[in-house]
Structures are given as structure tokens and as C-alpha cells.
Design a protein around this motif. Structure first.
Motif, mmCIF file in Angstrom:
data_model
loop_
_atom_site.group_PDB
_atom_site.id
_atom_site.type_symbol
_atom_site.label_atom_id
_atom_site.label_comp_id
_atom_site.label_asym_id
_atom_site.label_seq_id
_atom_site.Cartn_x
_atom_site.Cartn_y
_atom_site.Cartn_z
ATOM 1 N N HIS A 216 20.274 -21.826 29.027
ATOM 2 C CA HIS A 216 20.435 -23.041 29.840
ATOM 3 C C HIS A 216 19.420 -23.146 30.962
ATOM 4 O O HIS A 216 19.604 -23.939 31.884
ATOM 5 C CB HIS A 216 21.856 -23.075 30.428
ATOM 6 N N LEU A 217 18.348 -22.378 30.888
ATOM 7 C CA LEU A 217 17.385 -22.394 31.977
ATOM 8 C C LEU A 217 16.697 -23.755 32.102
ATOM 9 O O LEU A 217 16.300 -24.162 33.198
ATOM 10 C CB LEU A 217 16.345 -21.294 31.776
ATOM 11 N N HIS A 218 16.582 -24.472 30.992
ATOM 12 C CA HIS A 218 15.964 -25.801 31.081
ATOM 13 C C HIS A 218 16.795 -26.735 31.945
ATOM 14 O O HIS A 218 16.257 -27.611 32.621
ATOM 15 C CB HIS A 218 15.751 -26.397 29.687
ATOM 16 N N HIS A 219 18.114 -26.561 31.943
ATOM 17 C CA HIS A 219 18.956 -27.370 32.821
ATOM 18 C C HIS A 219 18.760 -26.965 34.281
ATOM 19 O O HIS A 219 18.762 -27.821 35.172
ATOM 20 C CB HIS A 219 20.428 -27.232 32.420
ATOM 21 N N CYS A 220 18.623 -25.674 34.529
ATOM 22 C CA CYS A 220 18.355 -25.229 35.900
ATOM 23 C C CYS A 220 17.067 -25.859 36.415
ATOM 24 O O CYS A 220 16.997 -26.318 37.568
ATOM 25 C CB CYS A 220 18.240 -23.702 35.949
ATOM 26 N N PHE A 221 16.048 -25.887 35.570
ATOM 27 C CA PHE A 221 14.761 -26.454 35.955
ATOM 28 C C PHE A 221 14.898 -27.941 36.277
ATOM 29 O O PHE A 221 14.411 -28.425 37.315
ATOM 30 C CB PHE A 221 13.760 -26.250 34.812
ATOM 31 N N LEU B 218 28.631 -30.557 39.500
ATOM 32 C CA LEU B 218 27.963 -29.643 38.579
ATOM 33 C C LEU B 218 27.140 -28.640 39.377
ATOM 34 O O LEU B 218 26.806 -28.859 40.534
ATOM 35 C CB LEU B 218 27.104 -30.395 37.561
ATOM 36 N N ASP B 219 26.822 -27.520 38.752
ATOM 37 C CA ASP B 219 26.108 -26.433 39.417
ATOM 38 C C ASP B 219 24.765 -26.200 38.748
ATOM 39 O O ASP B 219 24.597 -26.410 37.543
ATOM 40 C CB ASP B 219 26.941 -25.147 39.380
ATOM 41 N N VAL B 220 23.817 -25.719 39.548
ATOM 42 C CA VAL B 220 22.459 -25.497 39.061
ATOM 43 C C VAL B 220 22.348 -24.239 38.223
ATOM 44 O O VAL B 220 21.387 -24.054 37.481
ATOM 45 C CB VAL B 220 21.478 -25.438 40.250
ATOM 46 N N SER B 221 23.347 -23.373 38.287
ATOM 47 C CA SER B 221 23.341 -22.132 37.507
ATOM 48 C C SER B 221 24.604 -22.039 36.669
ATOM 49 O O SER B 221 25.559 -22.795 36.863
ATOM 50 C CB SER B 221 23.237 -20.914 38.439
ATOM 51 N N VAL C 229 38.027 -16.075 41.503
ATOM 52 C CA VAL C 229 36.774 -15.499 41.974
ATOM 53 C C VAL C 229 35.708 -15.821 40.935
ATOM 54 O O VAL C 229 35.943 -15.711 39.728
ATOM 55 C CB VAL C 229 36.901 -13.978 42.207
ATOM 56 N N ALA C 230 34.537 -16.261 41.399
ATOM 57 C CA ALA C 230 33.487 -16.727 40.501
ATOM 58 C C ALA C 230 32.185 -15.996 40.760
ATOM 59 O O ALA C 230 31.858 -15.670 41.907
ATOM 60 C CB ALA C 230 33.281 -18.233 40.657
ATOM 61 N N GLU C 231 31.453 -15.767 39.692
ATOM 62 C CA GLU C 231 30.127 -15.155 39.749
ATOM 63 C C GLU C 231 29.149 -16.085 39.035
ATOM 64 O O GLU C 231 29.402 -16.519 37.913
ATOM 65 C CB GLU C 231 30.138 -13.771 39.083
ATOM 66 N N ASP C 232 28.030 -16.391 39.674
ATOM 67 C CA ASP C 232 27.003 -17.218 39.061
ATOM 68 C C ASP C 232 25.961 -16.340 38.379
ATOM 69 O O ASP C 232 25.752 -15.178 38.765
ATOM 70 C CB ASP C 232 26.316 -18.108 40.095
ATOM 71 N N PHE C 233 25.286 -16.891 37.387
ATOM 72 C CA PHE C 233 24.212 -16.181 36.709
ATOM 73 C C PHE C 233 23.275 -17.210 36.081
ATOM 74 O O PHE C 233 23.568 -18.415 36.066
ATOM 75 C CB PHE C 233 24.762 -15.208 35.653
ATOM 76 N N VAL C 234 22.147 -16.746 35.592
ATOM 77 C CA VAL C 234 21.146 -17.629 34.989
ATOM 78 C C VAL C 234 20.876 -17.117 33.584
ATOM 79 O O VAL C 234 20.253 -16.066 33.403
ATOM 80 C CB VAL C 234 19.843 -17.660 35.815
ATOM 81 N N SER C 235 21.338 -17.842 32.574
ATOM 82 C CA SER C 235 21.166 -17.411 31.192
ATOM 83 C C SER C 235 19.943 -18.054 30.569
ATOM 84 O O SER C 235 19.553 -19.170 30.951
ATOM 85 C CB SER C 235 22.415 -17.766 30.370
ATOM 86 N N PRO C 236 19.310 -17.399 29.611
ATOM 87 C CA PRO C 236 18.125 -17.986 28.968
ATOM 88 C C PRO C 236 18.433 -19.306 28.270
ATOM 89 O O PRO C 236 17.595 -20.202 28.231
ATOM 90 C CB PRO C 236 17.700 -16.913 27.954
ATOM 91 N N PHE D 236 10.974 -10.371 46.376
ATOM 92 C CA PHE D 236 11.389 -11.746 46.657
ATOM 93 C C PHE D 236 12.779 -11.795 47.293
ATOM 94 O O PHE D 236 13.565 -10.850 47.189
ATOM 95 C CB PHE D 236 11.395 -12.563 45.363
ATOM 96 N N VAL D 237 13.055 -12.918 47.945
ATOM 97 C CA VAL D 237 14.397 -13.175 48.457
ATOM 98 C C VAL D 237 15.249 -13.645 47.283
ATOM 99 O O VAL D 237 15.048 -14.747 46.767
ATOM 100 C CB VAL D 237 14.388 -14.241 49.566
ATOM 101 N N LYS D 238 16.184 -12.846 46.861
ATOM 102 C CA LYS D 238 16.975 -13.195 45.685
ATOM 103 C C LYS D 238 18.055 -14.211 46.049
ATOM 104 O O LYS D 238 18.626 -14.170 47.139
ATOM 105 C CB LYS D 238 17.598 -11.943 45.069
ATOM 106 N N PRO D 239 18.356 -15.142 45.134
ATOM 107 C CA PRO D 239 19.384 -16.147 45.412
ATOM 108 C C PRO D 239 20.765 -15.520 45.499
ATOM 109 O O PRO D 239 21.048 -14.509 44.841
ATOM 110 C CB PRO D 239 19.277 -17.101 44.219
ATOM 111 N N ASP D 240 21.617 -16.109 46.310
ATOM 112 C CA ASP D 240 22.994 -15.633 46.456
ATOM 113 C C ASP D 240 23.829 -16.247 45.336
ATOM 114 O O ASP D 240 24.185 -17.420 45.382
ATOM 115 C CB ASP D 240 23.552 -16.040 47.828
ATOM 116 N N LEU D 241 24.129 -15.454 44.337
ATOM 117 C CA LEU D 241 24.887 -15.934 43.188
ATOM 118 C C LEU D 241 26.327 -15.425 43.198
ATOM 119 O O LEU D 241 27.028 -15.498 42.199
ATOM 120 C CB LEU D 241 24.191 -15.514 41.891
ATOM 121 N N GLY D 242 26.779 -14.947 44.348
ATOM 122 C CA GLY D 242 28.167 -14.529 44.444
ATOM 123 C C GLY D 242 28.324 -13.027 44.279
ATOM 124 O O GLY D 242 27.362 -12.269 44.381
#
Length: 770
Positions: free
Chosen positions: A720-725, A575-578, A711-718, A547-553
């Protein structure tokens, strides 16, 4: 001979005629998928090369406990959409490196969608549902032009019932994964409130992953999907705190009102809860009694590993030193009790849930879809250092924002996860200090170092006060004025410009454009389980290479100090999606701004402990943050729309006051937010070396007090995934030209592959046990 296409027309099958000509032989069917097409969608792991570790199983359970319900929600949505059509489904083969998107809302396609068989026009589930159920005109008769479906190449309008129902996931991969997740939940006693219709429980367990792979002649050994949250390749293992497998207590109306009332702001209740703790012989004990929906349940979740020795009285607990068994003096006991009482009395000054309590009371904001965010049902738990120091004597930490904001002082401590997870699960920000001590700041992160290495680059600079871009300038001009105002670019009136460099580098991968800095940052980032690209709990890393992975920094956020302009923000409320972690690596001490800086700090709403970092400890303040709970976002929208109308602004449709970054909340607006809506944020003074963790969906704003290099790095944690959705659904309703409109995170794919990998690990663990 039939050939399945894998290029632009990969809906079709091709055939060779008798004279060798290629012609179309109809559409592909999901039953015609080959093993290579199914491999990426089925739960399978390469475990023959090494033994499955116990930590792998713990991590898999943790992911399923947090993400499993979102997966079931996703499956139910797919099944509902399939039921709308009586026609046979067409299969579209997934193409490596291609992100399939809806032609209408730019949302990434996960599986089910609809396609015009003539022109290939594609619409996602959500756009199809709206078109199917809603009239083409709004209630006031105005056509929604930016949501208008494009006509077909035949000149006719696309009608929903004329489109082909199409799937991307081949065969029964989705059903297999769904059956397996219900099986492993029962097998491993993973609690859930699943919304989907579970298959009936029977003595016949679902086919194991190994059996499925054998039937499809799939060799799992060469698969490049790593074991979910593996401790291989130098990754850190982690130990889970109490109640690890329970649903997140981060409350919002997007979830059922099933609250976990583990904490109380009542000081006596808090001390009673502490008395219920059972310390072990090997380390701090954990609460043996928790309350779920007001009902007390006893669970053996002690992680110490030794025999429990419950305290019979509160005094015995407080006078026991858990590290060595020594007694604590009566004076220390009195200090603990008095501190708890004093802090509780101070926090009672802030009322909970004042102002509008539900969306019916919102006069200036109306949500276009989904459920309104109603705020927290329970007060944010307050913590006291002398109590948590007894529980976690080896973890250096402190509490600010009246005992609600955790600060971890040793970024490399292996046990930080225990405390971090408690607050992160509640959707609260966390600070980890002293990160820059583990970085090569002087060599890599100073203005001189950047000017030397990238001085001739010409990125877009932004005027912070006017929010206007400045093009064509070499970045050396920006760095020359970073610590010296006399060398800064000026406006038409001769005043120095307050410039910022946002999202730099803008398009290139940070790891490729700045490899030495990337390695330095990654080696120093705290909580590597989340912040590393292949971190154990960074679910974005679960996407296969297919897959094309998202650019999270990482991305850099660099700007001059703005202390002279208290009503202006370096970054307005948004606010941010991740999830994200933002590290302050350098602060320019602009002495001429000191009076303005101190005035801003005084009006910042920071508590006295936060201010003492500056006044007593001598730290140089870099940036002032205000972070708010994600569940308060709708209340904030209602206030901001009210303020916009007061200023004579027009409320445009398909825009959002937070997503548009229209406002910076100065002292007056923050006070109105507290008085009229009962919403309080987390005011944070970020100094050099501070890493601020921001949960997904949490509104926040930043004002640089001095010149800052962050400097910031984004990530997707279990957690808060409902907020991402939910935010993905919000973003698709923004205007087509909005910067956040496109679904770049691919949250549905992340959910599926995170669950797929977790199920594979648990299924494999059963095979080993047998």
C-alpha cells in the motif's frame, strides 16, 4: 584550508584567512561529499558477519516488485526538476536527527529543492512546480493567502528563477541505485511496468555495491543498516503465496488500469479456477493458471515443493483430501457446490460500480491535483470456507461480509501470511481474533490497572458527542466511570458525559512510558512481518538511524460506550496515511446498554455470521467499524459534500470532508452511499481479542458499543505504499493549521531506503553466486 559546515549554515564552505579568521568560501558542491556523507545513501549491507539467507532474497524481490515503480516515479520526478535549471546544483549536507522540511507546505524534503541564497527560504519540488506554472491569483481573482511565499529578508518577493537548485543526496548515489534496480529486475525476472527511462541494456553490468564501496573507501562491515527483511534477531521467515512478484491488484486510478483478473464472482468460474489448482505432496497447491488483463498465463508458482499432480476433473479435486490423500464423500462435494452457489446468489444482490463512474459525474467534489479515484474495476473476490479449507487445511479461518472479509483465528500460526497476503494485497481489511489470549490482560490492560499506574496523570479528555476537549481532570476520574455510569462526570444538564482518551500517550514513546505494556503488546501482535518496528515488511523500519523516524505508535484509543446515540461516532469517518492494526484488549460490559447495543447491531449492515458471534457465541461486542476501500474515497467525498450543502454548511477551500472528520455515517447515510454511488463497506463487530488490520488510505469510522480499551500500531507495508505516497500529496494541500498537513511519514525517504536495501541484498546474492 576549506571546511564544510555541518551546522545551521551547512550550504556553505568555510575557509581560514591568513590571519586565522573564518570566512565563507562559496557553496558546497555535490562532488565535494566525503565517503561518510555518501555512505547512508548507497546500497550496502554488512554480510561478513553471517551468510545471506534465501529468505532475504525473496523479501528483497517482493519489496522491489511492490515499491520499485514508486521509486522510478520518484527518480523521474527528480530528473525532471533538475532539467528546469541550467545552473550548477548546490549540495546541502544532511544532518543527523534533523528532518528537513519545505517552509511553505511542511513536506519533508527528500533530495531536490530550491533555496534562497540570501535568507535560506526553502521550497519543495511540488511548491516550486505550482509557483512556476501557475499565476499568483486563482481563477476568480482571489489571492491564495495561505500558499503565499514569504518575502525575502531584502523585502523583495521570492521569484522561482532566482532560487538555487539544491540537492541533499551527494555524488551519483541516486543514479547508481536507479541503475542497480533496473539491473536486478532483469537479472531476477522481477516484473514491472517501469515509467522511467531505463538505461540501455548492455553486456557491462552496473558496478556492484562492493566495487562502489571500495572506490569510496567505505567499509560496509560496521554499517548499522540491517539486511533488508532479515530473518536474524529472531525475526520470522515467511513463505509467499502464488504470484508473489506481481504488481498489487489493489485498484485505484492513481495506478495504470492494469488489472489482475485472478478471481471471479461467477460461481462456475470460481469452481473452474479451483479445478485448475495443482496440489503438491507437502501442502496445499496454488493456482497454476492466472489471468493477466484477460490473458491466461501458466506459471509454476507452487510452494509445496513436491511433484505436481494436476486434477483432471473438478470432482477429483473436490474429493481429494490434500492433507492425507483420502477421498471426500459425495455429500461433502454437494455441500461445497451448493454453498458456492448460495453465497454467489446472495452477493449478486449488491450491484458493482453503480452511481458516478468517473470524476466528470461528481457534482460536489473536485480534486485539486492528482488523478481521481475511480473505484474497483473488478468485483471483490468472494471466498467460501469449504474451498479455502481445502487449500489451507492447517490455518484456522472463516469468512464474513458475504465471503469478502477474512478472519484468522490463531494469531500465532506461522502460515497465516499465505491467506493474509492474498486479501491484504487487494487492499482489504483483515481480522485476527484471540490476540488477547496471548497478553497479560488482567495484570496490565484493565481499567483498574491503568488507574493504579497512571491515575494522577492529566491528559486531555474529549467529549465524544460534542467533540470538545475537557482539560485539568485526573485520569482517575475517567477510569472510575469506565464501568459504572453513576461515577462519570456530568454535563450542565446532569447527564453523564461520553468521554474518550485519544492517542494516549500523546507525545512520549509508548515503549518508554509503558515498557511492560509495550513488550506485552509486541509479543502478541499478529503478522509480525508487518507490525513489529523492525518487521521484515514494515518499510518504516528501513529508515537508517541517521533520520528522524516517524512516530507510528503504539497509541491507545479508550472511550465509553456510545450505543444510546446511534448517529454519533466515537471516531468519525477518516483515513490514515499508513497501515494500522487495532487490537481490542478490554471491553466493559454495560448491561444497561444491551437493548441499544442489539438495536445498533441489527442496523449495522453486518451479515448473519458476524451477528452470530454475539447472539450465539456469547461474545461481548466492543466496537462497530465500517471500513471502505481506498479507491472509493472520492465517491464518499462527493456524497459528504452534497450532504453538507443540504445541511446548510459552507464548503471551505483547502479542507476535506474525510480528513476533517466531519461526519459519522449512520444507517441513512450508509444507505445513500450504497444507492447513489454503489459503495459498500466492511461492517465489523470488534470483540475482545480482535485485531483489525486497516489498509492505508481506507476510509473508516468507529462507534464504541460498550466501553473499550484499544491499542493500535501503525506500519508501512509494501502493498500500500502507493497510497501513502498519494496521501502525502493530499495532505500538503490542506490548510496550514490542519492536523494532517505536516508530512510526518517521510514517504519518499522510506521508498528510497527500502529500495536501496533491497537492491543491496540482490546485488550481494549475485556476488555470492559468482
Amino acid at each position: 584550508m576549506l571546511v564544510l559546515l555541518s551546522a545551521d549554515c551547512y550550504y556553505y564552505r568555510l575557509k581560514f584567512s591568513r590571519n586565522g579568521q573564518i570566512s565563507i568560501a562559496g557553496f558546497c558542491d555535490i562532488s565535494q561529499a566525503e565517503p561518510d556523507d555518501i555512505t547512508i545513501w548507497l546500497p550496502h549491507i554488512a554480510t561478513k558477519s553471517r551468510k545471506l539467507l534465501p529468505q532475504d532474497v525473496k523479501n528483497a524481490k517482493y519489496i522491489i516488485s511492490n515499491v520499485g515503480e514508486e521509486f522510478c516515479r520518484l527518480v523521474e520526478q527528480e530528473q525532471e526538476c533538475i532539467s528546469w535549471s541550467n545552473t550548477k546544483r548546490v549540495w546541502k549536507r544532511a544532518v543527523q536527527g534533523v528532518r528537513e522540511m519545505c517552509d511553505l507546505c511542511d513536506t519533508t524534503l527528500f533530495n531536490v529543492h530550491w533555496v534562497c541564497h540570501r535568507c535560506g527560504y526553502v521550497v519543495c519540488i511540488d511548491c516550486y512546480r505550482v509557483k512556476r506554472k501557475m499565476p499568483s491569483r486563482t481563477s476568480n481573482g482571489v489571492f491564495e493567502e495561505h500558499r503565499k511565499w514569504l518575502p525575502c529578508m531584502t523585502g523583495k518577493n521570492h521569484e522561482p528563477d532566482k532560487l538555487m537548485l539544491t540537492s541533499i543526496i551527494p555524488a551519483d548515489a541516486l543514479k547508481i541505485t536507479r541503475d542497480l534496480i533496473h539491473h536486478v529486475r532483469r537479472k531476477h525476472s522481477i516484473k514491472s511496468s517501469c515509467i522511467c527511462t531505463e538505461p540501455p541494456e548492455s553486456s557491462d553490468t552496473p558496478k556492484s555495491v562492493e566495487n562502489i564501496n571500495q572506490e569510496l573507501s567505505i567499509d560496509s562491515a560496521p554499517v548499522k543498516v540491517p539486511i533488508v527483511n532479515s530473518t536474524a534477531e529472531g525475526r520470522l521467515s515467511l513463505s509467499y503465496p502464488q504470484d508473489v512478484y506481481r504488481q498489487s491488484t489493489y485498484l485505484s486510478a492513481s495506478l495504470d488500469n492494469k488489472t489482475l483478473n485472478t478471481y471471479s464472482d461467477d460461481p462456475l468460474s470460481l469452481l473452474a479456477d479451483v479445478a485448475a489448482m495443482a496440489p503438491s505432496t507437502n501442502g496445499p497447491g496454488l493456482l497454476s493458471e492466472v489471468k493477466v488483463n484477460g490473458t491466461a498465463t501458466v506459471e509454476d508458482m507452487d510452494t509445496g515443493g513436491g511433484e505436481k499432480k494436476p486434477c483432471t476433473t473438478l470432482r477429483k479435486l473436490l474429493t481429494r483430501n490434500q492433507a492425507n490423500g483420502n477421498l471426500t464423500s459425495d455429500k461433502q462435494v454437494h455441500e461445497i457446490v451448493n454453498t458456492a452457489m448460495d453465497t454467489a446468489a446472495a452477493t449478486q444482490k449488491r450491484p458493482l460500480n453503480t452511481g458516478p463512474k468517473n470524476h466528470h459525474e461528481f457534482a460536489h467534489y473536485q480534486r485539486r491535483n492528482g488523478t481521481y479515484l475511480s473505484g474497483r474495476v473488478e468485483a471483490i473476490p468472494t471466498c467460501y470456507l469449504k474451498e479455502t479449507s481445502l487449500q489451507y487445511p492447517d490455518i484456522k479461518h472463516s469468512w464474513m461480509c458475504e465471503g469478502k472479509l477474512l478472519i484468522l483465528h490463531d494469531p500465532q500460526h506461522p502460515n497465516n501470511f499465505q491467506l493474509f497476503n492474498q486479501r491484504w494485497t487487494l487492499g482489504q481489511p483483515v481480522i485476527v481474533s484471540n490476540v488477547s489470549k496471548h497478553m497479560k490482560v488482567e495484570e496490565l490492560w484493565t481499567p483498574e490497572a491503568f488507574s493504579k499506574d497512571f491515575g494522577h496523570d492529566r491528559p486531555d479528555l474529549i467529549d465524544c458527542r460534542r467533540n470538545e476537549p475537557l482539560n485539568g481532570y485526573q485520569i482517575k476520574c475517567f477510569w472510575d466511570g469506565f464501568e459504572d455510569q453513576s461515577k462519570r462526570l456530568t454535563d450542565a444538564d446532569g447527564q453523564p458525559l461520553i468521554l474518550k482518551l485519544k492517542d494516549w500517550p500523546t507525545s512520549e514513546d509508548f515503549a518508554e512510558s509503558m515498557p511492560s505494556r509495550f513488550q506485552d503488546l509486541m509479543s502478541a501482535l499478529p503478522m509480525p512481518q508487518y507490525t513489529q518496528r523492525n518487521g521484515q515488511l514494515n518499510l518504516a523500519g528501513r529508515l537508517p538511524e541517521f533520520f528522524v523516524k516517524p512516530d507510528l505508535g503504539p497509541k491507545m484509543y479508550i472511550a465509553y460506550g456510545l450505543a444510546k446515540y446511534p448517529q454519533s461516532g466515537t471516531t468519525n469517518l477518516h483515513l490514515d496515511v499508513s497501515d494500522a492494526v487495532n487490537v481490542m484488549v478490554f471491553v466493559a460490559h454495560e448491561k444497561e446498554l444491551e437493548p441499544d447495543v442489539m438495536k445498533l447491531i441489527e442496523d449495522s449492515d453486518c451479515d448473519e455470521l458476524m451477528k452470530k458471534r454475539i447472539t450465539d457465541d456469547g461474545e461481548i461486542p466492543g466496537a462497530l467499524w465500517h471500513i471502505y476501500d481506498a479507491c472509493d474515497a472520492d465517491k464518499m467525498r462527493d456524497l459528504l459534500n452534497k450532504v453538507a450543502l443540504e445541511l446548510g454548511m459552507e464548503l471551505e477551500p483547502y479542507h476535506d470532508p474525510i480528513h476533517d472528520q466531519q461526519f459519522y455515517l449512520d444507517k441513512n447515510l450508509r444507505q445513500r452511499l450504497a444507492d447513489e454511488y454503489g459503495v459498500y463497506g466492511y461492517p465489523i463487530l470488534q470483540c475482545v481479542g480482535d485485531a483489525v488490520f486497516i489498509p492505508a488510505g481506507a476510509p473508516h469510522q468507529v462507534q464504541n458499543l460498550n466501553g473499550c480499551v484499544k491499542v493500535a500500531e501503525d506500519f508501512v507495508s509494501p502493498e500500500h505504499l502507493h497510497h501513502c505516497f498519494n496521501l502525502t500529496q493530499e495532505f500538503r494541500l490542506l490548510s496550514n493549521t490542519h492536523a494532517n498537513h505536516e508530512d510526518k511519514l517521510q514517504v519518499k525517504n522510506i521508498i528510497y531506503h527500502a529500495i536501496k536495501d533491497a537492491v543491496a541484498v540482490l546485488d550481494q546474492s549475485e556476488s555470492i553466486e559468482k
